[in-house]
Motif scaffolding. Structure first.
Motif, PDB file in Angstrom:
ATOM      1  N   CYS A   1      -6.115  -2.674   0.662  1.00  0.00           N
ATOM      2  CA  CYS A   1      -5.389  -2.513   1.920  1.00  0.00           C
ATOM      3  C   CYS A   1      -6.393  -2.607   3.058  1.00  0.00           C
ATOM      4  CB  CYS A   1      -4.677  -1.163   1.957  1.00  0.00           C
ATOM      5  SG  CYS A   1      -3.938  -0.839   3.566  1.00  0.00           S
TER       6      CYS A   1
ATOM      7  N   CYS B   1      -6.330   0.870   5.355  1.00  0.00           N
ATOM      8  CA  CYS B   1      -6.934   2.118   4.912  1.00  0.00           C
ATOM      9  C   CYS B   1      -7.872   1.672   3.784  1.00  0.00           C
ATOM     10  CB  CYS B   1      -5.880   3.105   4.413  1.00  0.00           C
ATOM     11  SG  CYS B   1      -5.038   2.588   2.908  1.00  0.00           S
TER      12      CYS B   1
ATOM     13  N   ARG C   1       0.099   4.037   1.046  1.00  0.00           N
ATOM     14  CA  ARG C   1      -0.237   4.909   2.178  1.00  0.00           C
ATOM     15  C   ARG C   1       0.121   4.278   3.527  1.00  0.00           C
ATOM     16  NH1 ARG C   1      -6.054   6.085   2.241  1.00  0.00           N
ATOM     17  NH2 ARG C   1      -5.475   8.076   3.175  1.00  0.00           N
ATOM     18  N   CYS C   2       0.345   2.930   3.531  1.00  0.00           N
ATOM     19  CA  CYS C   2       0.614   2.243   4.799  1.00  0.00           C
ATOM     20  C   CYS C   2       1.861   1.374   4.667  1.00  0.00           C
ATOM     21  CB  CYS C   2      -0.543   1.315   5.178  1.00  0.00           C
ATOM     22  SG  CYS C   2      -2.160   2.077   5.171  1.00  0.00           S
TER      23      CYS C   2
ATOM     24  N   CYS D   1       0.856  -1.181   0.000  1.00  0.00           N
ATOM     25  CA  CYS D   1       0.000   0.000   0.000  1.00  0.00           C
ATOM     26  C   CYS D   1       0.892   1.229   0.000  1.00  0.00           C
ATOM     27  CB  CYS D   1      -0.900  -0.002   1.222  1.00  0.00           C
ATOM     28  SG  CYS D   1      -1.934   1.466   1.324  1.00  0.00           S
TER      29      CYS D   1
HETATM   30 ZN    ZN Z   1      -3.263   1.260   3.290  1.00  0.00          ZN
END
Ligand code: ZN
Ligand code: ADP
Ligand code: ZN
Length: 733
Positions: free
Chosen positions: A465, A468, A449-450, A447
């Protein structure tokens, strides 16, 4: 009581840890008392707050700048009495802003300033014409026909029940009403109890009931430690009966109502009394209705999830917490409280008994028993004729495994299915596989973002994910080396289901996880189908593992038991053991004996061995000694301060400031660990860090936190990050 010309201290839902002073309204029709809702101006807005205290105007330095309370919303305090004290205690203990705590205790409609109006549920039934009508005339309106058939079968259905079963039922139902085929009525509060056979309690159950009854008139905490299927629920029912006879009310807290519908229905079947249900599946008005009948004493039973611990109850006589070890009693965001711990404090303030029930009690509760603070009641045998399941470890090292299923497990499944039993398989991981990897270069999908892999959902051809909401299409080739050899690594429930369909084409297979039960009410439909015997193989996550009573299940397979064995979280192994035993408890609950097979690569892991060979109590003792040596809870008190921000350096900078401030207080024995990056250092695009505060005694922890939290409110860095405090954290991320 307050004098009319006074200053009112009001708890306003705001992140500030204090109450705000207002001038009492000039015209006052009710006696001002703590617990009344008031509408007040607050930084250019209007907010609903709760009156906590009336002060003499002399005690306030200047009244000139004070604003005036706009309106008093209630005639009687909504949050008065013992509940008021409980909320004050909770605010102090969790160091959470008092206004938000009061706000959390109110149902949404009251929080918004609405009136205390009981509506009752609307329900639908066939009219005389509807009973006689030839359903053929509705050939062109299949939805209407379906509704008619449903009402024919169930007699009456509430709005809520309909929403659970039929999507978009409202318009066709209106059409039916216009045709005069159905009528709507307000639901009677009491559903008739279905005459159910009440088993005679065995001797252990009788002792438990007797002891609790003897302790009803004062604060007496009990642990009801009973193996799965030992008849804990039967004990709750007997206790409830006694308390209701005395004209008092029983508060029953359950982890998640959606997952324990059977507990609710057993209470409904046993007692012909109104039940105040409180859980997230209700709409705002239903929730308010429940709140009202609990407050007015009209509902002798209040059954709910964690926030029900804050409901106003007129004449509380007993509190029961089912599955007290369950982590869903802890709220994990906002006001982070443990409903179990708050419930114990409530029982103390209300001077009533409280029963914590579990087959796998938490170490905190066992510690309280060992210290003589709680009394333990034991149910060591399964109730009725059911025998405890036989648990086998299945060493899968070096074995050929297809999609995570070993041949030995498959063979055993065939045997049990052939004998007419149902099989339950447990894997606490949804999706097809936890990641997708390039076989040629080793690249895998993460991911952006993570700090986490994207989970493959094969059926939808998407990667998602689970931390998120981010998701993408499955890519045709590896973005790094262009190879098309992208392979799923590891198993989720979706993949196991696919494998099962190949191996067992002749049997009904049902998968239960969050992906297959998204629609409201669908879980209940599935559970009903299991009882009807429509499916022989049940596969699922923890949704399937808790509390259910499936009498035909004779084999339980745990596909991957070791997620907890080597985790960094000190609680992971306790959770793993609880999960294994809860799932195992689904096997052999009726007359047929049950078997549990646990697939593992670590059959000789000492903790796993001890759990399976010597049982939970011995296992828990070992764990307890480890906690003692490492000075972890219950042998110390913890609080975790978390901070996150899109800017990488800020969380650490803020927590370093906290560290300095905390050190300056010089509270002896308090240990500060950190700041360090959180185990998942980036989530949903934010960088995260944490600071752990540890003290041998709770008192020391609070002596530090009380002044520290006030200081942090004015920290400049604190305003640039999102931060929160978690007292008694149960997750260390
Ligand atoms: Zn994520
Ligand atoms: P637990 O809550 O501990 O898992 P339950 O109360 O659900 O256990 O009981 C398991 C099963 O045993 C239920 O079907 C229940 O009706 C039955 N049962 C409980 N107590 C008795 C008893 N004293 N005699 C016969 N059957 C019982
Ligand atoms: Zn590649």
């Amino acid at each position: 009581m307050c004098s009319r010309k006074s200053i009112w201290s009001v708890a306003v839902p705001s992140p500030l840890r204090r109450c705000f002073d207002y001038l009492a309204p000039s015209e006052l029709l009710v006696t001002p008392r703590p617990g009344l809702r008031v509408r007040v101006p607050f930084s250019r807005r209007e907010l609903v707050g709760v009156l906590t205290k009336c002060l003499n105007s002399d005690s306030v330095s200047s009244t000139v700048k004070l604003k005036v309370v706009d309106k008093v919303l209630d005639e009687e305090p909504l949050l008065g009495g013992t509940l008021f004290r409980l909320l004050e205690w909770s605010s102090r203990y969790y160091h959470h802003p008092i206004g938000e705590v009061f706000s959390a205790a109110l149902p949404t409609l009251l929080r918004q300033g609405g009136g205390v109006l009981y509506r009752g549920q609307r329900c639908w039934l066939l009219s005389d014409a509807g009973q006689l009508v030839d359903q053929e005339i509705l050939k062109r309106a299949p939805k209407q026909r379906c509704l008619l058939a449903l009402l024919g079968e169930y007699e009456r259905l509430s709005d809520q029940q309909l929403s659970g079963h039929v999507e978009g039922w409202q318009a066709p139902m209106r059409a039916l009403r216009e045709k005069g085929l159905v009528i709507a009525e307000q639901q009677p509060e009491v559903s008739k109890s279905l005459s159910e056979v009440i088993p005679e309690l065995n001797s252990e159950q009788s002792v438990a009931v007797h002891d609790v009854i003897a302790g009803l008139d004062d604060f007496h905490p009990f642990l009801l430690n009973g193996v799965t299927g030992s008849g804990k629920t039967e004990v709750y029912l007997s206790l409830a009966e006694k308390v209701i006879e005395q004209g008092r009310q029983v508060l029953i807290l359950v982890p998640e109502i959606g997952l324990t519908p059977q507990l609710v229905s057993r209470f409904q079947q046993r007692f012909a009394v109104p039940i105040a249900l409180m859980h997230s599946g209700l709409n705002d008005q239903e929730r308010l209705d429940s709140w009202i009948i609990a407050r007015d004493g009209r509902a002798p039973l209040i059954i709910g999830t964690r926030s029900a611990v804050f409901s106003q109850i007129k004449n509380l006589g007993l509190i029961i917490i089912d599955e007290e070890h369950d982590s869903s009693f802890k709220q994990q965001d906002g006001f982070r409280y443990s409903a179990r711990d708050v419930a114990v404090m409530r029982a103390r303030l209300e001077k009533v008994a409280i029963v914590l029930g579990s087959a796998t009690p938490s170490l905190e509760t066992l510690h309280n028993v060992a210290q003589g603070r709680y009394r333990e009641l034991k149910l060591t045998q399964r109730a009725g004729d059911a025998k405890p399941p036989k648990i086998e470890r299945l060493d899968v090292r070096g074995q050929y495994m297809e999609h995570g299923l070993s041949n030995a497990l498959i063979k055993r499944m065939h045997q049990h299915l052939g004998n007419g039993g149902q099989v339950l398989l447990f894997l606490n991981r949804r999706g097809y596989s936890p990641t997708l990897m390039c076989h040629d270069c080793g690249w895998s999908v993460e991911c952006h973002r993570c700090d986490s892999h994207m989970v493959l959902h094969q059926h939808e051809r998407r990667l998602r994910c689970h931390h998120c909401s981010h998701e993408v299409q499955v890519m045709p080739a590896c973005p790094q080396c262009k190879s098309t050899q992208l392979r799923p690594i590891g198993q989720g429930t979706e993949r196991i289901e696919e494998a099962l369909r190949q191996h067992f084409p002749e049997y009904g297979i049902l998968r239960i996880d969050r992906d297959t039960t998204r629609r409201k009410g669908s879980l209940q439909v599935m559970i009903d189908e299991i009882h009807e015997g429509k499916h022989q193989i049940l596969l699922g996550t923890q949704m399937l593992a808790k509390g259910h009573h499936f009498p035909k299940v004779t084999l339980v397979g745990i596909i991957d038991a070791e997620q907890g064995l080597y985790s960094a979280d000190y609680r992971a192994i306790e959770r793993m053991a609880q999960q294994i035993l809860q799932v195992s408890g689904r096997a052999g609950r009726a007359d047929r004996p049950g078997t549990v097979m646990i697939q593992t690569h670590h059959p000789d892991h000492p903790m796993l061995r001890q759990l399976l060979e010597q049982g939970y109590t011995t296992f828990a003792n070992t764990l307890m000694n480890e906690r003692k040596e490492s000075e972890m809870p219950p042998y110390s008190a913890l609080a975790l301060l978390r901070a996150e921000s899109v800017e990488k350096s800020l969380p650490q900078a803020f927590l370093s400031e906290v560290y300095q401030l905390a050190m300056a207080h010089g509270v002896p024995d308090v240990l500060l660990l950190g700041p360090i990056p959180s185990p998942m250092a980036r989530r949903a695009g934010r960088y995260r860090a944490q600071l752990l505060i540890q003290a041998p005694q709770r008192g020391a922890l609070h002596r530090l936190l009380s002044p520290l939290m006030l200081q942090l409110e004015s920290s400049k860095l604190g305003r640039k990050v999102r931060w929160s405090l978690d007292v008694d954290p149960i997750e260390m991320y």
